[in-house]
Design a protein around this motif. Structure first.
Motif, PDB file in Angstrom:
ATOM      1  N   SER A   1       4.083  12.951 -45.513  1.00 18.41           N
ATOM      2  CA  SER A   1       3.411  13.474 -46.707  1.00 18.41           C
ATOM      3  C   SER A   1       2.062  14.097 -46.328  1.00 18.41           C
ATOM      4  O   SER A   1       1.747  15.230 -46.709  1.00 18.41           O
ATOM      5  CB  SER A   1       3.186  12.325 -47.700  1.00 18.41           C
ATOM      6  OG  SER A   1       2.449  12.791 -48.799  1.00 18.41           O
ATOM      7  N   ASP A   2       1.307  13.370 -45.490  1.00 11.22           N
ATOM      8  CA  ASP A   2       0.001  13.919 -45.044  1.00 11.22           C
ATOM      9  C   ASP A   2       0.182  15.229 -44.296  1.00 11.22           C
ATOM     10  O   ASP A   2      -0.563  16.191 -44.489  1.00 11.22           O
ATOM     11  CB  ASP A   2      -0.711  12.914 -44.118  1.00 11.22           C
ATOM     12  CG  ASP A   2      -1.179  11.688 -44.876  1.00 11.22           C
ATOM     13  OD1 ASP A   2      -1.471  10.657 -44.248  1.00 11.22           O
ATOM     14  OD2 ASP A   2      -1.215  11.781 -46.134  1.00 11.22           O
ATOM     15  N   LEU A   3       1.227  15.256 -43.452  1.00  8.44           N
ATOM     16  CA  LEU A   3       1.445  16.457 -42.620  1.00  8.44           C
ATOM     17  C   LEU A   3       1.778  17.664 -43.505  1.00  8.44           C
ATOM     18  O   LEU A   3       1.253  18.766 -43.294  1.00  8.44           O
ATOM     19  CB  LEU A   3       2.564  16.182 -41.616  1.00  8.44           C
ATOM     20  CG  LEU A   3       2.697  17.134 -40.437  1.00  8.44           C
ATOM     21  CD1 LEU A   3       1.392  17.253 -39.662  1.00  8.44           C
ATOM     22  CD2 LEU A   3       3.818  16.703 -39.502  1.00  8.44           C
ATOM     23  N   VAL A   4       2.597  17.425 -44.546  1.00  7.76           N
ATOM     24  CA  VAL A   4       2.924  18.534 -45.471  1.00  7.76           C
ATOM     25  C   VAL A   4       1.636  19.082 -46.072  1.00  7.76           C
ATOM     26  O   VAL A   4       1.433  20.282 -46.187  1.00  7.76           O
ATOM     27  CB  VAL A   4       3.863  18.044 -46.597  1.00  7.76           C
ATOM     28  CG1 VAL A   4       3.953  19.064 -47.724  1.00  7.76           C
ATOM     29  CG2 VAL A   4       5.263  17.753 -46.045  1.00  7.76           C
ATOM     30  N   LYS A   5       0.725  18.169 -46.411  1.00  9.58           N
ATOM     31  CA  LYS A   5      -0.475  18.579 -47.137  1.00  9.58           C
ATOM     32  C   LYS A   5      -1.563  19.140 -46.228  1.00  9.58           C
ATOM     33  O   LYS A   5      -2.378  19.944 -46.664  1.00  9.58           O
ATOM     34  CB  LYS A   5      -1.032  17.379 -47.923  1.00  9.58           C
ATOM     35  CG  LYS A   5      -0.086  16.911 -49.023  1.00  9.58           C
ATOM     36  CD  LYS A   5      -0.565  15.621 -49.656  1.00  9.58           C
ATOM     37  CE  LYS A   5       0.487  15.072 -50.615  1.00  9.58           C
ATOM     38  NZ  LYS A   5       0.168  13.706 -51.062  1.00  9.58           N
ATOM     39  N   THR A   6      -1.545  18.726 -44.948  1.00  8.04           N
ATOM     40  CA  THR A   6      -2.697  19.115 -44.100  1.00  8.04           C
ATOM     41  C   THR A   6      -2.378  20.227 -43.099  1.00  8.04           C
ATOM     42  O   THR A   6      -3.274  20.894 -42.629  1.00  8.04           O
ATOM     43  CB  THR A   6      -3.189  17.886 -43.292  1.00  8.04           C
ATOM     44  OG1 THR A   6      -2.071  17.397 -42.533  1.00  8.04           O
ATOM     45  CG2 THR A   6      -3.717  16.798 -44.217  1.00  8.04           C
ATOM     46  N   THR A   7      -1.087  20.445 -42.805  1.00  6.64           N
ATOM     47  CA  THR A   7      -0.803  21.466 -41.785  1.00  6.64           C
ATOM     48  C   THR A   7      -1.296  22.833 -42.264  1.00  6.64           C
ATOM     49  O   THR A   7      -1.213  23.161 -43.449  1.00  6.64           O
ATOM     50  CB  THR A   7       0.704  21.534 -41.464  1.00  6.64           C
ATOM     51  OG1 THR A   7       0.880  22.537 -40.446  1.00  6.64           O
ATOM     52  CG2 THR A   7       1.541  21.916 -42.674  1.00  6.64           C
ATOM     53  N   GLU A   8      -1.821  23.611 -41.288  1.00 10.53           N
ATOM     54  CA  GLU A   8      -2.283  24.969 -41.652  1.00 10.53           C
ATOM     55  C   GLU A   8      -1.145  25.969 -41.490  1.00 10.53           C
ATOM     56  O   GLU A   8      -1.323  27.162 -41.739  1.00 10.53           O
ATOM     57  CB  GLU A   8      -3.431  25.396 -40.714  1.00 10.53           C
ATOM     58  CG  GLU A   8      -4.723  24.603 -40.883  1.00 10.53           C
ATOM     59  CD  GLU A   8      -5.296  24.185 -39.531  1.00 10.53           C
ATOM     60  OE1 GLU A   8      -5.799  23.055 -39.460  1.00 10.53           O
ATOM     61  OE2 GLU A   8      -5.176  24.967 -38.562  1.00 10.53           O
ATOM     62  N   HIS A   9       0.004  25.502 -41.012  1.00 11.39           N
ATOM     63  CA  HIS A   9       1.062  26.462 -40.653  1.00 11.39           C
ATOM     64  C   HIS A   9       2.195  26.407 -41.675  1.00 11.39           C
ATOM     65  O   HIS A   9       2.885  25.397 -41.815  1.00 11.39           O
ATOM     66  CB  HIS A   9       1.570  26.155 -39.251  1.00 11.39           C
ATOM     67  CG  HIS A   9       0.433  26.054 -38.252  1.00 11.39           C
ATOM     68  ND1 HIS A   9      -0.291  27.163 -37.865  1.00 11.39           N
ATOM     69  CD2 HIS A   9      -0.133  24.993 -37.637  1.00 11.39           C
ATOM     70  CE1 HIS A   9      -1.252  26.771 -37.023  1.00 11.39           C
ATOM     71  NE2 HIS A   9      -1.187  25.463 -36.875  1.00 11.39           N
ATOM     72  N   ALA A  10       2.402  27.530 -42.353  1.00 14.02           N
ATOM     73  CA  ALA A  10       3.410  27.589 -43.427  1.00 14.02           C
ATOM     74  C   ALA A  10       4.802  27.271 -42.890  1.00 14.02           C
ATOM     75  O   ALA A  10       5.587  26.596 -43.549  1.00 14.02           O
ATOM     76  CB  ALA A  10       3.393  28.980 -44.061  1.00 14.02           C
ATOM     77  N   ASN A  11       5.101  27.722 -41.656  1.00 14.60           N
ATOM     78  CA  ASN A  11       6.468  27.479 -41.148  1.00 14.60           C
ATOM     79  C   ASN A  11       6.704  25.992 -40.908  1.00 14.60           C
ATOM     80  O   ASN A  11       7.814  25.493 -41.085  1.00 14.60           O
ATOM     81  CB  ASN A  11       6.723  28.294 -39.869  1.00 14.60           C
ATOM     82  CG  ASN A  11       5.845  27.816 -38.720  1.00 14.60           C
ATOM     83  OD1 ASN A  11       4.706  27.411 -38.936  1.00 14.60           O
ATOM     84  ND2 ASN A  11       6.400  27.826 -37.528  1.00 14.60           N
ATOM     85  N   ILE A  12       5.656  25.280 -40.543  1.00 14.91           N
ATOM     86  CA  ILE A  12       5.811  23.830 -40.317  1.00 14.91           C
ATOM     87  C   ILE A  12       5.981  23.130 -41.660  1.00 14.91           C
ATOM     88  O   ILE A  12       6.860  22.280 -41.839  1.00 14.91           O
ATOM     89  CB  ILE A  12       4.609  23.289 -39.520  1.00 14.91           C
ATOM     90  CG1 ILE A  12       4.753  23.779 -38.068  1.00 14.91           C
ATOM     91  CG2 ILE A  12       4.521  21.759 -39.569  1.00 14.91           C
ATOM     92  CD1 ILE A  12       3.659  23.389 -37.147  1.00 14.91           C
ATOM     93  N   ARG A  13       5.182  23.557 -42.652  1.00 15.75           N
ATOM     94  CA  ARG A  13       5.322  22.948 -43.991  1.00 15.75           C
ATOM     95  C   ARG A  13       6.729  23.195 -44.519  1.00 15.75           C
ATOM     96  O   ARG A  13       7.410  22.299 -44.994  1.00 15.75           O
ATOM     97  CB  ARG A  13       4.281  23.513 -44.956  1.00 15.75           C
ATOM     98  CG  ARG A  13       4.426  22.935 -46.363  1.00 15.75           C
ATOM     99  CD  ARG A  13       3.359  23.430 -47.329  1.00 15.75           C
ATOM    100  NE  ARG A  13       2.024  23.081 -46.853  1.00 15.75           N
ATOM    101  CZ  ARG A  13       1.166  23.966 -46.358  1.00 15.75           C
ATOM    102  NH1 ARG A  13       1.504  25.249 -46.296  1.00 15.75           N
ATOM    103  NH2 ARG A  13      -0.017  23.605 -45.923  1.00 15.75           N
ATOM    104  N   GLN A  14       7.204  24.424 -44.360  1.00 13.10           N
ATOM    105  CA  GLN A  14       8.528  24.805 -44.865  1.00 13.10           C
ATOM    106  C   GLN A  14       9.618  23.953 -44.205  1.00 13.10           C
ATOM    107  O   GLN A  14      10.494  23.401 -44.872  1.00 13.10           O
ATOM    108  CB  GLN A  14       8.752  26.294 -44.561  1.00 13.10           C
ATOM    109  CG  GLN A  14       9.801  26.954 -45.413  1.00 13.10           C
ATOM    110  CD  GLN A  14       9.591  26.716 -46.914  1.00 13.10           C
ATOM    111  OE1 GLN A  14       8.469  26.574 -47.388  1.00 13.10           O
ATOM    112  NE2 GLN A  14      10.690  26.618 -47.641  1.00 13.10           N
TER     113      GLN A  14
END
Ligand SMILES: O=P(O)(O)O[C@@H]1[C@H](O)[C@H](OP(=O)(O)O)[C@@H](O)[C@H](O)[C@H]1O
Ligand SMILES: [Zn+2]
Ligand SMILES: [Zn+2]
Length: 223
Positions: free
Chosen positions: A91-104
């Motif tokens: 959950s934290d990673l979804v919210k904090t990553t700066e990279h859209a491809n990683i969030r996706q």
């Protein structure tokens, strides 16, 4: 020996110098976990560290390793990746990553796992995670049900008992309990004195199996 090698393989599979995913090394990582050469918890902790790598390529390749491990290593890994602490980390990673491809990719994996484990009441944290992210406005991609069909089954949990599953002899101080790594049943030494590899569970080394499984696993073609 095993832990160091796992870390070396993981470094290789998540190197930011890769121009495409290193699938052979990724499969080797899955085999390590399936053969119990590393505790699932330790493996997922090592992958978790890579997911937080500052380099976006390393972090993305680590996501692909995580995806393969969850698909190929069965319930021993599923329990770890859907634990409360791992879901909080995701959950934290979804919210904090700066990279859209990683969030996706993260949202895609969370959705697939939520679907794959939807029938299993003990995996509630992944369901809560998806609900929480949905409520916070994160958009999940269209679900590819085919992605959620997980591969390989893994070795069954070991049964317990006071008598041998095959000959019913009573266990005790002298008559020790043993387990077959293929069927998971409990046996006396006389009924489980042979060893075999169990390729269907990714066990490539010789492990104790019961007489029946030995025959099934090593049946010579009667041509
Ligand atoms: O050594 P013991 O004190 O009997 O303990 C048993 C051995 O560890 C057996 O290992 P094995 O199957 O590899 O023999 C395991 O299958 C049993 O569950 C244990 O009770
Ligand atoms: Zn027996
Ligand atoms: Zn067996």
């Amino acid at each position: 020996m095993f832990r160091k090698t796992f870390d070396n393989l993981l470094d290789k599979a998540t190197s930011h110098l890769l121009i495409e995913p290193d699938w052979p090394t990724t499969i080797q990582l899955c085999d390590y976990i399936r053969q119990n050469d590393i505790q699932p918890k330790n493996a997922l902790t090592a992958i978790r560290k890579k997911l937080s790598a500052p380099n976006p390529y390393s972090a993305y390749y680590a996501l692909l390793v995580l995806e393969s491990v969850v698909k190929n290593c069965g319930s021993i890994v599923h329990e770890e990746v859907t634990s409360k602490s791992y879901c909080e980390f995701l959950s934290d990673l979804v919210k904090t990553t700066e990279h859209a491809n990683i969030r996706q990719k993260l949202l895609e994996l969370i959705q697939v796992w939520n679907f794959a484990f939807r029938k299993n009441p003990k995996y509630t944290h992944i369901k809560d995670l998806m609900t929480q992210l949905t409520n916070e406005g994160y958009k999940f991609p269209v679900l590819q049900e085919s992605d959620a069909m997980f591969a390989a089954d893994t070795a069954p949990e070991w049964a317990d008992g006071e008598v041998c599953h095959r000959c019913r002899v009573q266990f005790g101080i002298v008559q020790r309990k043993h387990h077959c790594r293929a069927c998971g049943q409990i046996f006396c030494h006389g009924c489980s004195s042979k060893t075999s590899t169990v390729p269907k569970f990714g066990i490539e080394k010789e492990v104790r199996v019961c007489n029946m499984c030995y025959d099934a696993l090593n049946k010579t073609s009667t041509s």
